[in-house]
Design a protein around this motif. Structure first.
Motif, PDB file in Angstrom:
ATOM      1  N   TRP A 174     -18.478 -20.255 -17.855  1.00 36.34           N
ATOM      2  CA  TRP A 174     -19.599 -19.546 -17.245  1.00 36.34           C
ATOM      3  C   TRP A 174     -20.649 -19.175 -18.283  1.00 36.34           C
ATOM      4  O   TRP A 174     -21.850 -19.180 -17.993  1.00 36.34           O
ATOM      5  N   ARG A 190     -24.738 -19.557 -18.190  1.00 35.58           N
ATOM      6  CA  ARG A 190     -25.555 -18.341 -18.338  1.00 35.58           C
ATOM      7  C   ARG A 190     -26.500 -18.448 -19.522  1.00 35.58           C
ATOM      8  O   ARG A 190     -27.625 -17.929 -19.474  1.00 35.58           O
ATOM      9  N   GLU A 238     -20.484 -18.470  -6.792  1.00 35.10           N
ATOM     10  CA  GLU A 238     -20.771 -17.883  -8.106  1.00 35.10           C
ATOM     11  C   GLU A 238     -21.540 -18.875  -8.982  1.00 35.10           C
ATOM     12  O   GLU A 238     -22.437 -18.488  -9.731  1.00 35.10           O
ATOM     13  N   HIS A 260     -25.596 -18.558 -10.578  1.00 36.51           N
ATOM     14  CA  HIS A 260     -26.005 -18.660 -11.979  1.00 36.51           C
ATOM     15  C   HIS A 260     -27.361 -19.361 -12.111  1.00 36.51           C
ATOM     16  O   HIS A 260     -27.963 -19.337 -13.187  1.00 36.51           O
ATOM     17  N   GLY A 293     -18.242 -13.195 -11.632  1.00 36.08           N
ATOM     18  CA  GLY A 293     -19.567 -12.640 -11.374  1.00 36.08           C
ATOM     19  C   GLY A 293     -19.876 -12.384  -9.918  1.00 36.08           C
ATOM     20  O   GLY A 293     -20.940 -11.848  -9.596  1.00 36.08           O
ATOM     21  N   ARG A 321     -23.139 -10.277  -9.529  1.00 33.75           N
ATOM     22  CA  ARG A 321     -24.378 -11.001  -9.237  1.00 33.75           C
ATOM     23  C   ARG A 321     -24.767 -10.881  -7.767  1.00 33.75           C
ATOM     24  O   ARG A 321     -25.955 -10.814  -7.436  1.00 33.75           O
TER      25      ARG A 321
END
Length: 256
Positions: free
Chosen positions: A86, A90, A110, A114, A140, A144
């Protein structure tokens, strides 16, 4: 066999396509490793201005591969180091556009979150169904999603595990725009080309400041914005852009 296809579409646009249709693009360890390698390399590629992430025309990604997780222990999950996967997404400095058709569930949702822009086909569905198998989002999804849609919409999705339609996702702020079913990738690629034609250093700074400033106090975020704004006046693209505007001609941005 590769589970991720990379295509260079020209004009600074790269398309990454999840290619595991037999498992509805479930995020297997192999697919995660490939994506990590691709995103790490693309971050260093000066010729890449925008990245598009797609799952094809049928499904974006139906979550993690539960067959690799069902009997795992806490230490097994820790050793997998999924945060590295991840983190590579990111930390991508270029704008990232997700083209979502069909299901984007669990890790797939998820993954889409991103992105900086999400283009969804009319038949797309977004959800965090982890509670239905006795766990919770771990990459996340709880953080998020709340930041994208607010506490009350997020809690409904998280606590029921029920997916939402593309229209509902757009209404709550989870999707940038909806296009006819089957056209998400084409539209996302067209959008990527239009962004890639603009100054790439400015695009990177916009992304950097938006993401870094989101959790900062307003005064600190405004300071960050102001410094980035001033820094762009040291770029050749700023001089070219303003000269072209004043001379009423099309600018030629070089990324310098």
């Amino acid at each position: 066999m590769s589970e991720v296809r990379l295509e260079r579409g020209g004009e600074g646009v790269v398309v990454l396509t999840l290619d595991r249709p037999e498992a509805r693009n479930a995020l297997s360890p192999g697919m995660r490793e490939e994506l990590t390698a691709h995103f790490t390399a693309l971050a260093q590629d000066a010729d890449v201005r925008v990245v598009v992430l797609s799952g094809g025309t049928k499904v974006f990604a139906a979550g993690a591969d539960l067959r690799t997780m069902a009997e795992a222990s806490p230490s097994d999950m820790m050793r997998r180091g999924s945060e590295r996967f991840w983190g590579s997404i990111r930390n991508l400095p270029q704008p990232l556009i997700a083209a979502v058709e069909g299901w984007a569930l669990g890790g797939g949702c998820e993954l889409a979150m991103h992105a900086d822009i999400i283009v969804a086909g009319e038949g797309a569905r977004f959800g965090q169904p982890e509670i239905k198998v006795g766990i919770m989002p771990g990459s996340g999804g709880t953080q998020r999603l709340v930041r994208a849609v607010g506490k009350f919409k997020a809690m409904r999705m998280l606590l029921t595990g029920e997916p939402v339609t593309a229209a509902a996702a757009e209404a709550m702020g989870l999707v940038s725009e909806i296009v006819p079913e089957g056209e998400a990738l084409g539209h996302a690629t067209e959008l990527a080309r239009s962004i890639a034609a603009l100054p790439p250093l400015a695009a990177r700074k916009i992304k950097e400041v938006v993401l870094a400033g989101a959790d900062q106090p307003l005064d600190a975020a405004l300071l960050m914005e102001r410094q980035a704004f001033q820094l762009l006046f040291d770029t050749a693209d700023q001089k070219e852009g303003m000269a072209a505007f004043l001379e009423k001609r099309k600018p030629d941005f070089k990324g310098r």
